[in-house]
Write a protein that holds these residues in place. Structure first.
Motif, PDB file in Angstrom:
ATOM      1  N   VAL A   1       0.928  -1.139  -0.039  1.00 20.41           N
ATOM      2  CA  VAL A   1       0.034   0.042  -0.057  1.00 20.41           C
ATOM      3  C   VAL A   1       0.898   1.090  -0.070  1.00 20.41           C
ATOM      4  CG1 VAL A   1      -1.792   1.380   1.271  1.00 20.41           C
ATOM      5  CG2 VAL A   1      -2.029  -1.157   1.267  1.00 20.41           C
ATOM      6  N   LEU A   2       2.121   1.058   0.958  1.00 19.98           N
ATOM      7  CA  LEU A   2       2.738   2.360   0.857  1.00 19.98           C
ATOM      8  C   LEU A   2       3.542   2.530  -0.445  1.00 19.98           C
ATOM      9  CD1 LEU A   2       4.459   2.054   4.527  1.00 19.98           C
ATOM     10  CD2 LEU A   2       2.413   3.257   3.893  1.00 19.98           C
ATOM     11  N   PHE A   3       3.940   1.573  -0.891  1.00 17.30           N
ATOM     12  CA  PHE A   3       4.630   1.637  -2.298  1.00 17.30           C
ATOM     13  C   PHE A   3       3.745   2.132  -3.521  1.00 17.30           C
ATOM     14  CE2 PHE A   3       5.245  -0.275  -6.358  1.00 17.30           C
ATOM     15  CZ  PHE A   3       6.799  -0.008  -6.605  1.00 17.30           C
ATOM     16  N   GLY A   4       2.753   1.694  -3.382  1.00 13.90           N
ATOM     17  CA  GLY A   4       1.486   2.030  -4.459  1.00 13.90           C
ATOM     18  C   GLY A   4       1.413   3.590  -4.211  1.00 13.90           C
ATOM     19  N   VAL A   5       0.938   4.182  -2.994  1.00 11.83           N
ATOM     20  CA  VAL A   5       0.708   5.510  -2.945  1.00 11.83           C
ATOM     21  C   VAL A   5       1.965   6.349  -3.203  1.00 11.83           C
ATOM     22  CG1 VAL A   5      -0.107   7.301  -1.463  1.00 11.83           C
ATOM     23  CG2 VAL A   5      -1.403   5.059  -1.457  1.00 11.83           C
ATOM     24  N   LEU A   6       3.157   5.839  -2.510  1.00 11.99           N
ATOM     25  CA  LEU A   6       4.091   6.685  -2.618  1.00 11.99           C
ATOM     26  C   LEU A   6       5.284   6.648  -3.770  1.00 11.99           C
ATOM     27  CD1 LEU A   6       4.981   6.736   1.163  1.00 11.99           C
ATOM     28  CD2 LEU A   6       3.984   8.418   0.187  1.00 11.99           C
ATOM     29  N   GLU A   7       5.156   5.578  -4.541  1.00 12.41           N
ATOM     30  CA  GLU A   7       6.021   5.380  -5.801  1.00 12.41           C
ATOM     31  C   GLU A   7       5.212   5.218  -6.793  1.00 12.41           C
ATOM     32  OE1 GLU A   7       9.079   5.307  -5.211  1.00 12.41           O
ATOM     33  OE2 GLU A   7       9.566   4.841  -3.210  1.00 12.41           O
ATOM     34  N   ARG A   8       4.015   4.667  -6.852  1.00  9.24           N
ATOM     35  CA  ARG A   8       3.079   4.833  -8.130  1.00  9.24           C
ATOM     36  C   ARG A   8       1.862   5.716  -8.186  1.00  9.24           C
ATOM     37  NH1 ARG A   8       3.926  -0.502 -10.582  1.00  9.24           N
ATOM     38  NH2 ARG A   8       6.273  -0.726 -10.525  1.00  9.24           N
TER      39      ARG A   8
ATOM     40  N   PRO B   1      -4.262   8.237  -1.887  1.00 11.25           N
ATOM     41  CA  PRO B   1      -4.588   7.695  -0.380  1.00 11.25           C
ATOM     42  C   PRO B   1      -5.759   6.927  -0.119  1.00 11.25           C
ATOM     43  CG  PRO B   1      -3.050   9.774  -0.035  1.00 11.25           C
ATOM     44  CD  PRO B   1      -3.804   9.408  -1.629  1.00 11.25           C
ATOM     45  N   GLU B   2      -6.955   7.509  -0.844  1.00 10.79           N
ATOM     46  CA  GLU B   2      -8.141   7.349  -0.817  1.00 10.79           C
ATOM     47  C   GLU B   2      -8.434   5.903  -1.318  1.00 10.79           C
ATOM     48  OE1 GLU B   2     -10.315   9.470  -4.301  1.00 10.79           O
ATOM     49  OE2 GLU B   2     -10.251  10.368  -2.277  1.00 10.79           O
ATOM     50  N   GLN B   3      -7.192   5.181  -2.229  1.00  8.22           N
ATOM     51  CA  GLN B   3      -7.247   3.913  -2.691  1.00  8.22           C
ATOM     52  C   GLN B   3      -6.673   2.875  -1.823  1.00  8.22           C
ATOM     53  OE1 GLN B   3      -5.707   5.798  -6.491  1.00  8.22           O
ATOM     54  NE2 GLN B   3      -7.037   4.313  -7.371  1.00  8.22           N
ATOM     55  N   ALA B   4      -6.216   3.362  -0.571  1.00  5.45           N
ATOM     56  CA  ALA B   4      -5.580   2.504   0.354  1.00  5.45           C
ATOM     57  C   ALA B   4      -6.270   0.984   0.668  1.00  5.45           C
ATOM     58  CB  ALA B   4      -5.077   3.149   1.419  1.00  5.45           C
ATOM     59  N   LEU B   5      -7.753   1.382   0.574  1.00 10.21           N
ATOM     60  CA  LEU B   5      -8.342   0.178   1.053  1.00 10.21           C
ATOM     61  C   LEU B   5      -8.585  -0.845  -0.197  1.00 10.21           C
ATOM     62  CD1 LEU B   5     -10.345  -1.228   3.053  1.00 10.21           C
ATOM     63  CD2 LEU B   5     -12.190  -0.081   2.109  1.00 10.21           C
ATOM     64  N   TRP B   6      -8.603  -0.420  -1.259  1.00  7.18           N
ATOM     65  CA  TRP B   6      -8.729  -1.127  -2.465  1.00  7.18           C
ATOM     66  C   TRP B   6      -7.307  -1.921  -2.645  1.00  7.18           C
ATOM     67  CZ3 TRP B   6      -5.729  -1.278  -6.901  1.00  7.18           C
ATOM     68  CH2 TRP B   6      -6.035  -2.211  -8.189  1.00  7.18           C
ATOM     69  N   LEU B   7      -6.094  -1.209  -2.300  1.00  8.18           N
ATOM     70  CA  LEU B   7      -4.929  -1.745  -2.570  1.00  8.18           C
ATOM     71  C   LEU B   7      -4.569  -2.940  -1.524  1.00  8.18           C
ATOM     72  CD1 LEU B   7      -2.562   1.669  -2.936  1.00  8.18           C
ATOM     73  CD2 LEU B   7      -2.876  -0.223  -4.802  1.00  8.18           C
ATOM     74  N   ARG B   8      -5.041  -2.520  -0.294  1.00  5.75           N
ATOM     75  CA  ARG B   8      -5.055  -3.435   0.836  1.00  5.75           C
ATOM     76  C   ARG B   8      -5.779  -4.684   0.795  1.00  5.75           C
ATOM     77  NH1 ARG B   8      -6.704   0.316   5.005  1.00  5.75           N
ATOM     78  NH2 ARG B   8      -5.304   1.431   4.505  1.00  5.75           N
ATOM     79  N   THR B   9      -6.967  -4.842   0.146  1.00  4.65           N
ATOM     80  CA  THR B   9      -7.733  -6.080   0.068  1.00  4.65           C
ATOM     81  C   THR B   9      -7.544  -6.571  -1.320  1.00  4.65           C
ATOM     82  OG1 THR B   9      -9.509  -4.458  -0.824  1.00  4.65           O
ATOM     83  CG2 THR B   9      -9.564  -4.896   1.715  1.00  4.65           C
ATOM     84  N   ARG B  10      -6.913  -5.886  -2.419  1.00  9.35           N
ATOM     85  CA  ARG B  10      -6.870  -6.477  -3.554  1.00  9.35           C
ATOM     86  C   ARG B  10      -6.190  -7.862  -3.456  1.00  9.35           C
ATOM     87  NH1 ARG B  10      -7.876  -6.428  -8.875  1.00  9.35           N
ATOM     88  NH2 ARG B  10      -6.184  -6.639 -10.410  1.00  9.35           N
ATOM     89  N   PRO B  11      -4.829  -8.022  -2.772  1.00 10.57           N
ATOM     90  CA  PRO B  11      -4.170  -9.403  -2.991  1.00 10.57           C
ATOM     91  C   PRO B  11      -5.336 -10.698  -2.282  1.00 10.57           C
ATOM     92  CG  PRO B  11      -2.902  -7.813  -1.892  1.00 10.57           C
ATOM     93  CD  PRO B  11      -4.271  -7.080  -2.221  1.00 10.57           C
ATOM     94  N   GLY B  12      -6.117 -10.246  -1.572  1.00  8.42           N
ATOM     95  CA  GLY B  12      -7.351 -11.155  -0.814  1.00  8.42           C
ATOM     96  C   GLY B  12      -7.942 -11.771  -2.056  1.00  8.42           C
TER      97      GLY B  12
END
Ligand SMILES: [Zn+2]
Length: 179
Positions: free
Chosen positions: A84-91, A95-106
């Protein structure tokens, strides 16, 4: 009442200095009771931290700075929060997409779950920002921007030794449709 430095103890996870407190801690994120209680109180209105976009990432920054000991749970937790940190800070994800990033591997289901990630040796957080710095500001205006600075500093500590691995996981488990 002035706070004496003798009253402060370093958190076993992040190293931040907090007033000593007896109390519960998280099941696998290792911290002092006082650091955990401070994290729990972040959404308390009396804390008066203004909402900033990076508020959505506090759980990711906190988990990454309190990795605990190697186990299936901690391996999974650290990997997902670092992605999640990588997605927001490097890609450039918001930040509001954090939940999507967090749950996507599930979406992979349980079968692959324990084989996807491995333990990354945590970096030192000495001289990095911690939650203690976030809550140290005297006013909401001073405290709130520290959330982003803290999040960026936690990622910077991890990125130095592990950004290549986190990027590889991000490509495979967040972005790829073929697994
Ligand atoms: Zn801590």
């Amino acid at each position: 009442m002035s706070i004496q430095s003798a009253d402060l103890e370093p958190c076993t996870g992040c190293g931040g200095l907090f007033l000593h407190l007896d109390g519960p801690t998280h099941r696998y994120m290792e911290s002092s009771a006082s650091c955990w209680a401070t994290f729990g109180a972040m959404n308390d209105p009396s804390r008066s931290i203004e909402y900033v976009p990076f508020s959505a990432l506090t759980v990711d920054a906190y988990a990454a700075q309190h990795p605990g000991q190697p186990s299936h749970q901690t391996v999974n937790s650290v990997a997902i929060h670092l992605m999640v940190l990588f997605g927001v800070l490097e890609r450039g994800y918001e930040p509001e997409q954090a939940l999507w990033l967090r749950t996507r591997p599930g979406r992979l289901g349980k079968t692959l779950k324990h084989d996807r990630f491995h333990w990354l040796t945590p970096p030192s957080f000495t001289s990095r920002l911690t939650l203690a710095d976030v809550v140290a500001g005297r006013t909401p205006r001073e405290r709130s921007p520290m959330i982003q600075a803290w999040t960026e500093d936690v990622w910077a500590a991890w990125a130095a030794p592990h950004s290549v691995q986190v990027e590889a996981w991000f490509e495979r488990y967040i972005l790829s449709e073929r697994l």
